[in-house]
Design an enzyme around this catalytic site. Structure first.
Site, PDB file in Angstrom:
ATOM      1  N   ARG A 120      14.607 -16.854   2.084  1.00  0.00           N
ATOM      2  CA  ARG A 120      14.932 -15.221   2.003  1.00  0.00           C
ATOM      3  C   ARG A 120      16.369 -15.041   2.606  1.00  0.00           C
ATOM      4  O   ARG A 120      17.026 -14.107   2.048  1.00  0.00           O
ATOM      5  CB  ARG A 120      13.784 -14.383   2.517  1.00  0.00           C
ATOM      6  N   HIS A 122       2.500 -15.075   8.103  1.00  0.00           N
ATOM      7  CA  HIS A 122       3.570 -15.207   7.434  1.00  0.00           C
ATOM      8  C   HIS A 122       3.585 -14.890   5.892  1.00  0.00           C
ATOM      9  O   HIS A 122       2.682 -15.495   5.379  1.00  0.00           O
ATOM     10  CB  HIS A 122       3.904 -16.652   7.868  1.00  0.00           C
TER      11      HIS A 122
END
Ligand SMILES: Cc1cc2nc3c(=O)[nH]c(=O)nc-3n(C[C@H](O)[C@H](O)[C@H](O)COP(=O)(O)OP(=O)(O)OC[C@H]3O[C@@H](n4cnc5c(N)ncnc54)[C@H](O)[C@@H]3O)c2cc1C
Ligand code: SF4
Ligand code: SF4
Ligand code: FES
Lengths: 247, 465
Positions: B117, B97
């Protein structure tokens, strides 16, 4: 690197005592890191429960310098390291070994709480419609991570050992989430007053103070539930109505 | 989700054996007939007779030093299935990740959700540059914004805007971060910056908005790093997160290649191909967990109980207790585990090559020898040192499967990236790499063609694609 002393309770149900361990500490460490370091370097068999290391699973509860806290969310920089840091298991539950306690009593209590009973679906496809505001109200209670720190600190359990008669703050939060759920139709007020002993709570708010999820246990869960219990059982008009209904 | 399941389960009369670890799957005549393990509380051995077993033991993240996974992610299910004779596939596909915490050291690896994000958080290097715009793969050019304005609109729900490059696939974002750091443009602690605080310039109530949309991230950085994400950028870097590979299962029934053994969730393989997209694990395990349960129940109804081999139980107990005989004088289990994690991180991590992975295989053999000498002090009651010693074998089996599969796949695809074969090889795209335990206990690696997709499924894809 600087060092600090950790005074950790070691033992089991038959008894135990505090042991001192000296270990290096570095920037950003939390109490659980120190315990792990001691476990890896000095005491491989030191028993401790943990899982997420991010304050989300609720398994690393302990008493740090006498305060019920999550070990993974207690930073060493917030503790006076000139003195030994005392780490003990939660005292309101039976000891298993070292920092691990038997919290299974809690799961038993949960079983006694009437499950979610939603009203029939609103739409033909089996779904419901709820106003966002109604959901927000119970959202706070859903944050509970079942660390049982509130149960640990509550004097009704800790000092008076009324485990048989009192469900404890965690389960008032749980019941509040169900009772205030916009879809729920079940009535748990009789249980709260009876076997779950909400009357023993004298609103000291100690539980709210230790909750790592900052749930306002007393003001938002317990007090409204107490009010509902009072309304249901002591309100003269309601009593009259109940009398009429049962008669 | 876990609590809702628990709340529901307790009223259904399900027996839950809490803190009980399975050490061995028992087989009889080529099918699974039970499981054998111990309870952590007292260290007592426990035998479960069963006509079907569903594994749902999660991933292998603990094979790596930097991981978002908990200590339980020691690849138990994959190793149990493999030892019992089932196939593993796709083990080379490990997902890193892109955004884990990097500072302070004690929180390194803890996940920072993609949601940051998604809400408009941007990645910058130490020069303040949004480096993700510099490397947008051709395949995604059409779907990716080429300017900051459009990317921002996407995060605010504009369906006509294309997504910002920060939301490209996890493997790509992770590699871009590694590149920035390697080329000297990283943050002080070896990561890059993830900034959500900048959205205050766009939204009048930005601070409140961040706290409302990302409460747990706000809390996490405040408590663990002393950083207020509404004011400062976070320092982040890649962390081992998920394994796409695992136990090979039938897509309908979730049964493994070993009759009676089912798997669901992260320990099962196939659904996510070479790369999982965000959010898909939870939907995977809800759908396929239900199916696995239903098919396992049906299977069990058709079977008679099997025979339990006492000799296997005895051997398992002997092996489990051996670390106590060696006592504190043996190899420290935590030390072996740390060395394994360092090595896998270094040699079989985000960017791989042939020479390093061959060194890893030698390293794994040495770690196996040390594991065989692991010793622990104390007794069987809630003894984490002992538990760690037993978990080591599973970690080693999974690490070996990851390494051997990754060596075998001579291309880069999804979560698997090789600097010596940096592009996709169409021929390899049609293959799964499978691992099976050979007759002498050696790990056999095979390349197998991916089964042809059923016509009705192809139709669905074409319709939507
Ligand atoms: C921090 C983090 C955030 C994530 N966020 C998301 C997200 O937002 N969306 C998403 O889709 N996915 C997310 N994922 C991925 C997803 O959470 C996992 O892939 C998923 O939870 C795996 O579920 P599972 O049921 O397969 O295994 P788990 O839920 O991990 O359960 C495994 C269980 O098996 C038990 N077990 C292991 N070994 C043994 C043994 N030998 N004997 C007995 N029991 C054993 C363990 O104790 C554990 O209870 C996230 C993962 C992490 C780590
Ligand atoms: S407020 Fe009530 S439940 Fe909470 S600690 Fe005090 S007595 Fe216990
Ligand atoms: S209410 Fe708070 S203190 Fe009590 S169990 Fe839940 S999270 Fe822990
Ligand atoms: S380890 Fe999960 S709350 Fe502390």
């Amino acid at each position: 690197m600087p060092k600090a002393t950790f005074r950790i309770w070691r033992g089991d149900a038959s008894g135990g005592k505090l042991h001192d361990y000296v270990t290096e500490v570095s920037e950003g460490m939390v109490v659980l890191d120190a315990v792990h370091q001691i476990q890896a370097e000095q005491a491989n068999d030191l028993a401790v429960r943990w899982n997420c290391k991010a304050g989300k699973c609720g398994s690393c509860s302990a008493e740090i310098n006498g305060m019920p806290r999550l070990m993974c969310m207690t930073r060493l920089s917030d503790l006076p390291l000139e003195e030994p840091v005392t780490i003990e298991p939660m005292r309101s539950f039976p000891s298993l070994r070292d920092l691990v306690t038997d919290v299974s009593w809690n799961f038993g209590v949960k079983k006694t709480i009437r499950p979610f009973g939603p009203r029939p679906a609103d739409a033909p496809d089996g779904t419901w419609r709820i106003a966002e505001g109604d959901v927000d109200r119970v959202q706070e209670f859903r944050k509970c991570i079942e660390c049982f720190l509130c149960q640990d600190v509550c004097h009704v359990l800790r000092e008076h050992h009324l485990h048989e008669e009192f469900a404890g703050p965690r389960f008032f939060v749980y019941t509040a989430a169900l009772e205030m759920h916009p879809l729920d139709t079940e009535n748990r007020l009789g249980d709260l007053r009876g076997p779950q002993g909400i009357g023993y709570c004298n609103i000291t708010k100690c539980c709210t103070k230790v909750c790592p999820e900052s749930i306002t246990i007393t003001d938002n869960a317990i007090i409204p539930l107490k009010e509902r219990v009072v309304d249901e059982f002591y309100d003269p008009i309601r009593r009259l109505l109940r009398g009429l209904r049962s008669g | 989700m876990i609590r809702t399941l628990q709340d529901h389960g307790i009223h259904r009369g399900i027996d839950v054996h809490m803190e009980c670890t399975v050490l061995k799957l028992l087989t009889d005549d080529g099918r699974v007939v039970g499981a054998f393990g111990y309870d952590r509380e007292r260290g007592r051995f426990r035998l479960f007779r069963a006509r079907a077993v569903v594994l749902a033991t999660g991933g292998i993240g603990r094979a790596y030093k930097i991981t978002s996974n908990s200590w339980e992610y020691t690849g138990d299910g994959q190793a149990l299935a493999y030892d019992a004779g089932a196939d593993l596939i796709d083990m080379e596909f490990v997902q890193f990740h892109p955004t884990g915490m990097v500072w302070p050291p004690s929180v390194r690896g803890i996940l920072v959700t993609e949601g940051v994000r998604g809400e408009g958080g941007v990645l910058r290097n130490k020069d303040g540059r949004r480096f993700m715009f510099d490397d947008i793969p051709d395949l995604y050019k059409n779907q990716t914004a080429d300017n900051e304005e459009e990317g921002w609109r996407y995060t605010q729900g504009d369906r006509n805007a294309r997504r910002p490059p920060e939301l490209l696939t996890r493997d790509h974002v992770a590699r871009c971060i590694v590149r920035e750091v390697r080329e000297g443009r990283g943050s002080p602690h070896g990561g890059v910056y993830l900034d959500i605080s900048w959205i205050k310039a766009r939204l009048p109530n930005g601070e409140e908005h961040i706290k409302k949309k990302l409460p747990s991230m706000y809390h996490q950085f405040k408590e663990l790093a002393g950083i207020d994400i509404t004011r400062e950028a976070m320092e982040i870097g890649p962390t081992t997160h998920y394994i796409m590979g695992g136990i090979r299962v039938d897509g309908d029934s979730q049964m493994s290649t070993l009759p009676g053994l089912f798997a669901a969730g992260e320990c099962a393989a196939g659904l996510h191909g070479a790369n999982r997209l965000g959010g898909n694990s939870l939907s995977d395990l809800l759908v396929f967990g239900k199916r696995a349960g239903e098919h396992a129940a049906q299977f069990a109804k058709r079977q008679a109980p099997g025979k339990i081999d006492e000799a296997v139980l005895e051997a398992t107990v002997r092996a489990a207790l051996a670390p106590f005989e060696r006592g504190a004088g043996g190899e420290g289990p935590y030390k072996v585990q740390h060395d394994l994690q360092d090595m896998m991180q270094e040699l079989v991590g985000i960017v791989r090559n042939d020479a390093e992975m061959k060194r890893a295989l030698e390293g794994l053999a040495a770690l196996r020898r040390r594991t065989a000498q692991a010793g622990v002090a104390g007794n069987r009651e809630y003894n984490p040192g002992w538990h760690t010693a037993m978990d080591l074998n599973n970690l080693l089996t999974c690490s070996e499967a990851v390494t051997r599969s990754a060596l075998e796949r001579k291309e880069s695809r999804g979560g698997h990236f090789r600097e010596d074969y940096p592009s996709k090889d169409p021929a390899s795209g049609g293959l799964n790499i499978a691992c099976r335990k050979g007759p002498d206990g050696e790990m056999q690696i095979r390349r197998e063609p991916i089964p042809e997709m059923r016509a009705e499924l192809k139709g669905i894809i074409e319709e939507n694609g």
